[in-house]
Scaffold this motif. Structure first.
Motif, mmCIF file in Angstrom:
data_model
loop_
_atom_site.group_PDB
_atom_site.id
_atom_site.type_symbol
_atom_site.label_atom_id
_atom_site.label_comp_id
_atom_site.label_asym_id
_atom_site.label_seq_id
_atom_site.Cartn_x
_atom_site.Cartn_y
_atom_site.Cartn_z
ATOM 1 N N UNK A 58 0.848 -1.193 0.000
ATOM 2 C CA UNK A 58 0.000 0.000 0.000
ATOM 3 C C UNK A 58 0.882 1.241 0.000
ATOM 4 N N UNK A 59 0.453 2.239 -0.758
ATOM 5 C CA UNK A 59 1.035 3.577 -0.662
ATOM 6 C C UNK A 59 -0.103 4.517 -0.303
ATOM 7 N N UNK A 60 0.011 5.173 0.828
ATOM 8 C CA UNK A 60 -1.072 5.996 1.358
ATOM 9 C C UNK A 60 -0.858 7.454 0.973
ATOM 10 N N UNK A 61 -1.884 8.064 0.380
ATOM 11 C CA UNK A 61 -1.793 9.456 -0.030
ATOM 12 C C UNK A 61 -0.828 9.652 -1.182
ATOM 13 N N UNK A 62 -0.928 8.819 -2.191
ATOM 14 C CA UNK A 62 0.042 8.791 -3.291
ATOM 15 C C UNK A 62 0.214 10.145 -3.966
ATOM 16 N N UNK A 63 -0.875 10.851 -4.198
ATOM 17 C CA UNK A 63 -0.778 12.129 -4.900
ATOM 18 C C UNK A 63 -0.179 11.945 -6.276
ATOM 19 N N UNK A 64 0.868 12.717 -6.582
ATOM 20 C CA UNK A 64 1.537 12.581 -7.878
ATOM 21 C C UNK A 64 2.961 12.072 -7.698
ATOM 22 N N UNK A 65 3.166 11.198 -6.731
ATOM 23 C CA UNK A 65 4.490 10.658 -6.443
ATOM 24 C C UNK A 65 4.476 9.147 -6.586
ATOM 25 N N UNK A 66 5.131 8.653 -7.641
ATOM 26 C CA UNK A 66 5.146 7.209 -7.878
ATOM 27 C C UNK A 66 6.409 6.513 -7.395
ATOM 28 N N UNK A 67 7.410 7.251 -6.917
ATOM 29 C CA UNK A 67 8.641 6.538 -6.566
ATOM 30 C C UNK A 67 8.494 5.607 -5.368
ATOM 31 N N UNK A 68 7.609 5.874 -4.382
ATOM 32 C CA UNK A 68 7.416 4.865 -3.334
ATOM 33 C C UNK A 68 6.854 3.552 -3.881
ATOM 34 N N UNK A 69 5.914 3.653 -4.814
ATOM 35 C CA UNK A 69 5.348 2.434 -5.409
ATOM 36 C C UNK A 69 6.402 1.676 -6.207
ATOM 37 N N UNK A 70 7.240 2.398 -6.932
ATOM 38 C CA UNK A 70 8.307 1.739 -7.689
ATOM 39 C C UNK A 70 9.239 0.973 -6.762
ATOM 40 N N UNK A 71 9.496 1.522 -5.578
ATOM 41 C CA UNK A 71 10.392 0.862 -4.625
ATOM 42 C C UNK A 71 9.814 -0.441 -4.098
ATOM 43 N N UNK A 72 8.495 -0.607 -4.189
ATOM 44 C CA UNK A 72 7.853 -1.842 -3.712
ATOM 45 C C UNK A 72 7.649 -2.881 -4.800
ATOM 46 N N UNK A 73 7.855 -2.512 -6.057
ATOM 47 C CA UNK A 73 7.480 -3.384 -7.176
ATOM 48 C C UNK A 73 7.999 -4.825 -7.090
ATOM 49 N N UNK A 74 9.298 -5.071 -6.824
ATOM 50 C CA UNK A 74 9.770 -6.463 -6.864
ATOM 51 C C UNK A 74 9.171 -7.352 -5.785
ATOM 52 N N UNK A 75 8.637 -6.753 -4.748
ATOM 53 C CA UNK A 75 8.213 -7.518 -3.576
ATOM 54 C C UNK A 75 6.708 -7.778 -3.532
#
Length: 256
Positions: A58-75
């Motif tokens: 989960x990424x909470x309050x994503x807004x226009x920032x995708x780099x947290x989601x990218x950091x979770x992709x492999x897992x």
């Protein structure tokens, strides 16, 4: 910290938030502090998760920032992007279908590490795994996600100290015990403007975060700091704070 007052979350029209303006100002050119943050997040998740590849993220309050989601992709097998603003939701729904080149520098930083090169097509992986969902930080379900991120949210949606604390506790509460997380904060923020419209903030330091998370996270909570340096993102803050940790396996407190 900012005392409680009229600047509560519900007093602002978040549907007036302009995602294009925010993206242009904050991420059109990758900043060194954000790149260092995403690198630290990647190292932290690699150190805690190893070969995990089917977690619920989960990424909470994503807004226009995708780099947290990218950091979770492999897992992750899926990543829920939770956002309240209707404008941000529409932007996210478009962006996850084929994200823009502004995210390439962040992925290049991650791709230099282990595990991340396994994701040969990060844009395609995000398109497949990301689920954009309307929601509020204050109404998150408890004990649902196995990995989580939250960047520049809890301290940047209200000028009320208690709402900051509640938001941070709700984020941690949405994770399963033992889940790793990464959360970013603007240090001592005095509020910010998006396309000329003023939005609120709570002025916090790492000590405020520590106090709020006391009893809710494991003892290996770690902080990374980035000062404003010679090229501040905007006026009215003293730096950025990154907190990486794990939800406590047995909750013993509720923060202060």
């Amino acid at each position: 910290m900012t005392p409680p007052g009229p600047g509560r979350n519900s007093n602002f029209d978040w549907n007036e938030f302009n995602p294009e303006s925010y993206l242009e100002h904050n991420y059109a050119e990758a900043r060194k502090d954000d790149i260092r943050f995403v690198s630290t997040i990647g190292d932290f998740f690699l150190g805690r998760l190893g070969g995990s590849d089917a977690l619920r993220g989960v990424d909470v309050g994503t807004g226009t920032n995708l780099y947290p989601a990218l950091a979770m992709l492999p897992f992750c097998r899926d990543i829920t992007l939770i956002e309240r603003s209707e404008a941000n939701l529409k932007w996210l729904e478009r962006e996850v279908l084929d994200y823009s080149r502004v995210w390439d520098p962040f992925w290049r930083e991650l791709a230099a590490k282990e595990r991340y090169p396994e994701v040969a097509d990060p844009a395609g992986a995000l398109r497949t795994k990301a689920v954009v969902e309307s929601g509020s930080i204050f109404t998150l379900p408890r004990n649902k996600w196995e990995i989580g991120t939250m960047f520049f949210v809890a301290e940047s949606i209200s000028a009320d100290v208690e709402e900051f604390r509640e938001g941070l506790r709700c984020f941690i509460g949405s994770l399963v015990p033992g889940a790793p997380f990464a959360a970013g904060f603007m240090e001592q923020s005095q509020g910010y403007k998006v396309d000329g419209r003023l939005f609120p903030a709570v002025s916090i330091t790492d000590e405020d975060i520590r106090k709020c998370l006391k009893g809710l996270v494991e003892d290996d909570l770690q902080f990374t700091f980035e000062s404003v340096g010679d090229h501040p993102l905007r006026h009215g803050y003293t730096g950025m704070i990154l907190a990486c940790g794990r939800k406590r396996r047995a909750e013993t407190g509720t923060g202060v």
